[in-house]
Scaffold this motif. Sequence first.
Motif, PDB file in Angstrom:
ATOM      1  N   ARG A  26       0.087 -16.688   3.372  1.00  0.00           N
ATOM      2  CA  ARG A  26       1.109 -16.890   2.342  1.00  0.00           C
ATOM      3  C   ARG A  26       2.391 -17.505   2.898  1.00  0.00           C
ATOM      4  NH1 ARG A  26      -2.161 -13.102   1.666  1.00  0.00           N
ATOM      5  NH2 ARG A  26      -3.088 -12.563  -0.344  1.00  0.00           N
ATOM      6  N   CYS A  90       7.330  -9.025  -0.713  1.00  0.00           N
ATOM      7  CA  CYS A  90       5.931  -9.355  -1.002  1.00  0.00           C
ATOM      8  C   CYS A  90       5.709  -9.646  -2.476  1.00  0.00           C
ATOM      9  CB  CYS A  90       5.013  -8.233  -0.536  1.00  0.00           C
ATOM     10  SG  CYS A  90       5.071  -6.734  -1.564  1.00  0.00           S
ATOM     11  N   THR A 106       6.444  -3.552   2.336  1.00  0.00           N
ATOM     12  CA  THR A 106       5.324  -4.099   3.125  1.00  0.00           C
ATOM     13  C   THR A 106       5.698  -5.181   4.131  1.00  0.00           C
ATOM     14  OG1 THR A 106       4.787  -5.887   1.604  1.00  0.00           O
ATOM     15  CG2 THR A 106       3.806  -3.743   1.108  1.00  0.00           C
ATOM     16  N   VAL A 112       8.001   1.499  11.311  1.00  0.00           N
ATOM     17  CA  VAL A 112       7.981   2.848  11.878  1.00  0.00           C
ATOM     18  C   VAL A 112       9.289   3.115  12.634  1.00  0.00           C
ATOM     19  CG1 VAL A 112       6.782   4.406  13.454  1.00  0.00           C
ATOM     20  CG2 VAL A 112       5.468   2.908  11.960  1.00  0.00           C
ATOM     21  N   TYR A 135      12.371 -10.806  12.502  1.00  0.00           N
ATOM     22  CA  TYR A 135      11.927 -12.166  12.169  1.00  0.00           C
ATOM     23  C   TYR A 135      12.933 -13.202  12.687  1.00  0.00           C
ATOM     24  CZ  TYR A 135       8.523 -10.405   8.727  1.00  0.00           C
ATOM     25  OH  TYR A 135       7.469  -9.790   8.107  1.00  0.00           O
ATOM     26  N   HIS A 147       5.334 -14.930   2.463  1.00  0.00           N
ATOM     27  CA  HIS A 147       5.289 -14.724   1.001  1.00  0.00           C
ATOM     28  C   HIS A 147       6.065 -15.815   0.262  1.00  0.00           C
ATOM     29  CE1 HIS A 147       3.150 -10.978   1.419  1.00  0.00           C
ATOM     30  NE2 HIS A 147       4.027 -10.581   2.314  1.00  0.00           N
TER      31      HIS A 147
ATOM     32  N   GLU B 232       1.923   4.182  11.572  1.00  0.00           N
ATOM     33  CA  GLU B 232       1.643   2.766  11.836  1.00  0.00           C
ATOM     34  C   GLU B 232       0.358   2.345  11.109  1.00  0.00           C
ATOM     35  OE1 GLU B 232       3.707   1.171  14.522  1.00  0.00           O
ATOM     36  OE2 GLU B 232       3.008  -0.569  13.385  1.00  0.00           O
ATOM     37  N   ARG B 235       0.931   2.279   7.300  1.00  0.00           N
ATOM     38  CA  ARG B 235       1.758   1.119   6.922  1.00  0.00           C
ATOM     39  C   ARG B 235       0.911  -0.142   6.885  1.00  0.00           C
ATOM     40  NH1 ARG B 235       5.997   1.315   4.284  1.00  0.00           N
ATOM     41  NH2 ARG B 235       6.704   3.432   4.392  1.00  0.00           N
ATOM     42  N   LYS B 238      -1.263  -0.168   3.857  1.00  0.00           N
ATOM     43  CA  LYS B 238      -0.528  -0.516   2.645  1.00  0.00           C
ATOM     44  C   LYS B 238      -0.234  -2.018   2.579  1.00  0.00           C
ATOM     45  CE  LYS B 238       3.194   0.454  -0.369  1.00  0.00           C
ATOM     46  NZ  LYS B 238       4.060   1.455  -0.953  1.00  0.00           N
ATOM     47  N   SER B 239       0.295  -2.575   3.675  1.00  0.00           N
ATOM     48  CA  SER B 239       0.624  -4.006   3.668  1.00  0.00           C
ATOM     49  C   SER B 239      -0.619  -4.837   3.382  1.00  0.00           C
ATOM     50  CB  SER B 239       1.228  -4.431   5.008  1.00  0.00           C
ATOM     51  OG  SER B 239       2.501  -3.858   5.162  1.00  0.00           O
ATOM     52  N   VAL B 242      -1.820  -4.124  -0.433  1.00  0.00           N
ATOM     53  CA  VAL B 242      -0.853  -4.445  -1.490  1.00  0.00           C
ATOM     54  C   VAL B 242      -0.337  -5.877  -1.354  1.00  0.00           C
ATOM     55  CG1 VAL B 242       1.403  -3.858  -2.474  1.00  0.00           C
ATOM     56  CG2 VAL B 242      -0.157  -2.048  -1.785  1.00  0.00           C
ATOM     57  N   ALA B 243       0.070  -6.252  -0.127  1.00  0.00           N
ATOM     58  CA  ALA B 243       0.672  -7.572   0.057  1.00  0.00           C
ATOM     59  C   ALA B 243      -0.357  -8.609   0.488  1.00  0.00           C
ATOM     60  CB  ALA B 243       1.785  -7.486   1.093  1.00  0.00           C
ATOM     61  N   GLY B 244      -1.559  -8.148   0.836  1.00  0.00           N
ATOM     62  CA  GLY B 244      -2.610  -9.076   1.209  1.00  0.00           C
ATOM     63  C   GLY B 244      -2.553  -9.523   2.657  1.00  0.00           C
ATOM     64  N   GLU B 245      -1.576  -9.049   3.398  1.00  0.00           N
ATOM     65  CA  GLU B 245      -1.460  -9.443   4.802  1.00  0.00           C
ATOM     66  C   GLU B 245      -0.583  -8.457   5.555  1.00  0.00           C
ATOM     67  OE1 GLU B 245       0.286 -13.303   3.855  1.00  0.00           O
ATOM     68  OE2 GLU B 245       2.197 -12.597   4.682  1.00  0.00           O
ATOM     69  N   LEU B 246      -0.672  -8.511   6.890  1.00  0.00           N
ATOM     70  CA  LEU B 246       0.168  -7.647   7.711  1.00  0.00           C
ATOM     71  C   LEU B 246       1.442  -8.401   8.073  1.00  0.00           C
ATOM     72  CD1 LEU B 246      -2.408  -6.167  10.258  1.00  0.00           C
ATOM     73  CD2 LEU B 246      -1.504  -5.126   8.180  1.00  0.00           C
ATOM     74  N   PRO B 247       2.602  -7.725   7.969  1.00  0.00           N
ATOM     75  CA  PRO B 247       3.815  -8.397   8.450  1.00  0.00           C
ATOM     76  C   PRO B 247       3.693  -8.556   9.961  1.00  0.00           C
ATOM     77  CG  PRO B 247       4.279  -6.085   8.018  1.00  0.00           C
ATOM     78  CD  PRO B 247       2.849  -6.338   7.580  1.00  0.00           C
ATOM     79  N   THR B 248       4.072  -9.689  10.483  1.00  0.00           N
ATOM     80  CA  THR B 248       3.832  -9.922  11.911  1.00  0.00           C
ATOM     81  C   THR B 248       4.942 -10.742  12.556  1.00  0.00           C
ATOM     82  OG1 THR B 248       2.315 -10.897  13.507  1.00  0.00           O
ATOM     83  CG2 THR B 248       2.430 -11.955  11.366  1.00  0.00           C
ATOM     84  N   LEU B 249       5.141 -10.505  13.839  1.00  0.00           N
ATOM     85  CA  LEU B 249       6.061 -11.324  14.623  1.00  0.00           C
ATOM     86  C   LEU B 249       5.275 -12.220  15.586  1.00  0.00           C
ATOM     87  CD1 LEU B 249       8.903  -8.777  15.467  1.00  0.00           C
ATOM     88  CD2 LEU B 249       8.740 -10.375  13.566  1.00  0.00           C
ATOM     89  N   GLU B 250       3.986 -12.387  15.271  1.00  0.00           N
ATOM     90  CA  GLU B 250       3.159 -13.249  16.107  1.00  0.00           C
ATOM     91  C   GLU B 250       3.740 -14.668  16.086  1.00  0.00           C
ATOM     92  OE1 GLU B 250      -0.940 -12.946  14.836  1.00  0.00           O
ATOM     93  OE2 GLU B 250      -1.353 -14.847  15.859  1.00  0.00           O
ATOM     94  N   ARG B 251       3.818 -15.293  17.232  1.00  0.00           N
ATOM     95  CA  ARG B 251       4.357 -16.655  17.382  1.00  0.00           C
ATOM     96  C   ARG B 251       5.744 -16.797  16.750  1.00  0.00           C
ATOM     97  NH1 ARG B 251      -0.487 -19.783  14.910  1.00  0.00           N
ATOM     98  NH2 ARG B 251      -1.323 -17.719  14.446  1.00  0.00           N
TER      99      ARG B 251
END
Lengths: 389, 270
Positions: A26, A90, A106, A112, A135, A147, B232, B235, B238-239, B242-251
Motif C-alpha cells: 500500500r 491505516c 496499526t 510495544v 519512519y 497506506h 509484539e 500487535r 492486528k496490523s 486489519v491494515a493488511g500489512e505490518l508496519p515496518t522500518l525495513e529499508r
Amino acid sequence: MRALCWNGVNDLRVETVPDPEIVNPRDAILKVVASTTCGSDLHFINGYIPTMREGDVIGHEFMGEVVDVGPAVTKVKRGDRVVVPSFICCGSCWYCKHDLYSLCDTTNPNAVMQSAALGYPTAGIYGYTHAFGGYAGAHATYVRVPHADTDCFKIPEGVSDEQALFLSDAAPTGFMGADFCNIRRGEVIAVWGAGGVGQMALQSARALGAERVIAIDRFPERLALAREKAQAETINYEEEPVLDRLKELTGGRGPDACIDAVGMEAHGPGVQYAYDRVKQALRLETDRGEALRQAIMAVRKGGVLSVLGVYGVMDKFPLGVLMNKGITVRTAQQHGQKYIPKLFDMLHKGQLDTSCLATHHFSLEDSARGYSMFKKKQDGIMRAVFRPD
Amino acid sequence: MESIVTSAQQGLMALRSASTSLARTQGQRALTPQAVNVGSGERLLSTLLGGVLLLRAARRPSVGSVALALSGGALLHRGVTGHCYVYDAVGRKALPGAEHTARPERSITIERPAEELYRMWHDPRHVSALMSGFAEVEGMPDGRWRWQVQLPLGKSVEWTTTTTEDRPNELIAWRTEPDAPFVHEGSVRFRRAPRDWGTEVTLSMSFGSPGGVLSELTSGLFSMIPKALEEEILRKCKSMIVAGELPTLERNPSARKRTRSSTSGAAARR
C-alpha cells in the motif's frame, strides 16, 4: 538522495542517504516538492524528548508528487500532486473509522516501546522520535508514504503548493483545536502562541463563528499577522499582564475557550518560568508549562481548554483549578485525514490563508540554517519552507 | 569446543531435572508442607549468591570454607525451593497470592469476527509470520508445529508442539511434546468484544514446567519478557488482519547505514 538528518542535540546536517523504496503493497513514493519546519521538531532538536537516533531523517509536514505506487494502491496514481498528514493511518482500524486518525492502532512499528510510556500506542509519524514509529521524514528528496490511499490527498486545481503544504499539519492541528472548543455564536476564544498552529487556530475559530479571537505571544510580527489575518485582538505577554488583560477584554468572565498552541518550551516573564527553565535545563522535568498553566487560569468557569502543544510529564499541573472551575479538556495529536477535505473547501472559499505562514524559503541543502533561524525566531520568521533542488 | 546447542540443551535438561526433583520434593511436602515465601527476584539472587559461595568453598577446603559452604548451601536451597526458614520463623509463611504463579498473558481487541481470527491462527503461513522475530514456526502435515529459535553464533534450539485443545472460534492451546528440551505451553483465546470493537484476543505463552527455574525466570519479576513478546505478536496479528500489512522500518532511509546503495530508487522512476 539528500536528506536533513538529526545527529544529536542541536546537530542537524544534510546528508546523502539511501532512497526510500516501496516496501509494503500500500506504499507510495513521493518526490517531495515542499516541506516545512514545525515547532514540535524543536523539542527533539533541543533534546527534550527521548528516542531519537543519530542519522534519523526528520520532517513531518510536506507535500509532493507521487512517483511510484505499490501493487495494492488503487486511488493514488503516479503524477498526482498530493499533501500528506503527518500521522500515518491505516484507515481500517476502530480509531480511523471513528475519525480518531492520530490514534491509529496499526501503523507504529515501535508500538510495544511506546505503549510502555503511554499505556497504549498511537499512530506512527514521519521524521519524529522512534517511540512514534521512527519512519524516515520528509526533509528529503523522496519519502515513502505507507497506506497511500488513506493518507495522500490530491490537491485540487487552483490550490498552490504552498497553500497545500500547511494542510499537512499546521492547518488541521489549528482547525482541530478550534473544533474542540464547540464554538457558539458570540463566544470569545483565546489562543496562546501565534506561530503556525496558533495562526491556523485563530483563523479557524473565526471561521467557526467566534465573535472575537485573542492572540497571546511576545513577537510583534506574529501578533500583527494575527490581527491582519484573523482580526484578532492581541496581548504581548512581555508588555502586559495576560490574566488582567483577558478579564478586561471579557467583562471579567474570561474567554469561553482557551487554546494552547505552545507546548513544552513555553516562555514567560515570571518566577515560575525561571524555575521551570532551570529544572528543565537540569532535566529534572520535561516541560516548561507556563502557557498551559496560564490558559487554565484564564479560561472561564465551565469553559473549554483545548491543548495542541506537545508535552512530556508535566510538573505542578494545576488539576485543582481545572476541577474546581469545571473545565472541559479536549486534546489530541492532529486527525488530519478527517479535516483535510474541509480545509480545501475553506481555502477555496477564502476562509483560510495558509500561505502567509511561508515567510522564508530555503533549498533543502540549506535546511539546517533554516531550522537555526526558525529556532531563534530571527527576521520575523513564521515557518521555513524547504524545496529539494 | 562443544556446540552451543548441546550445552544449551544440557542446561535446559538440567533445569528440567532440577524442576522435576523440585516438584518431587514439593510432592513429599504433602506431609510437611513448606510454602514458597521468597519472591522470585530474591530467589534468583539467593540461587546465584549461594552458587558463588559454594564454588568458592570448594576451591580451597578449610575450616572457614565449611562455614562458607554451609551458608552457600542454605542460600541455594532457599533460592531453589523458594522457602526461607528465617522468614518462616518471623511469621512470613507464604507470599501473598503466591499459590498460583499466573501465566503471563496479554490481550488485544481486533476489529474482526472471531471466526476470521481463529482461521488465521490455524494458517501456518500467518502463524509463522506472527512469530517471526522470535521463532521460525513451521506447520507440519500431521498438525504439529515445529519451532526453532536462533541463538547467537548461528546456533539454534528446536522443539515441537501439539495442539492440546481446539474449540472452534474460541480457543487454540498447544504444548511441547514430552521429549522437548523444555516445556512450552501457549494458548490463544477469542471472545466477542462489545459494540463494534470485534474480538478480544488473549495470548498466553509460558516457558518451563510450573515451579521450575525456567518458569520462575519468565514469570513474576521477569514476566515482562514473555508479556512484551505476546504484545509484539498480538500487535502484528492486528496490523496484518486489519491494515493488511505490518508496519515496518525495513529499508527506512537514514544516515546510519552507508552500505546500502540504492540504485533502484526513485531516480529511475522519474
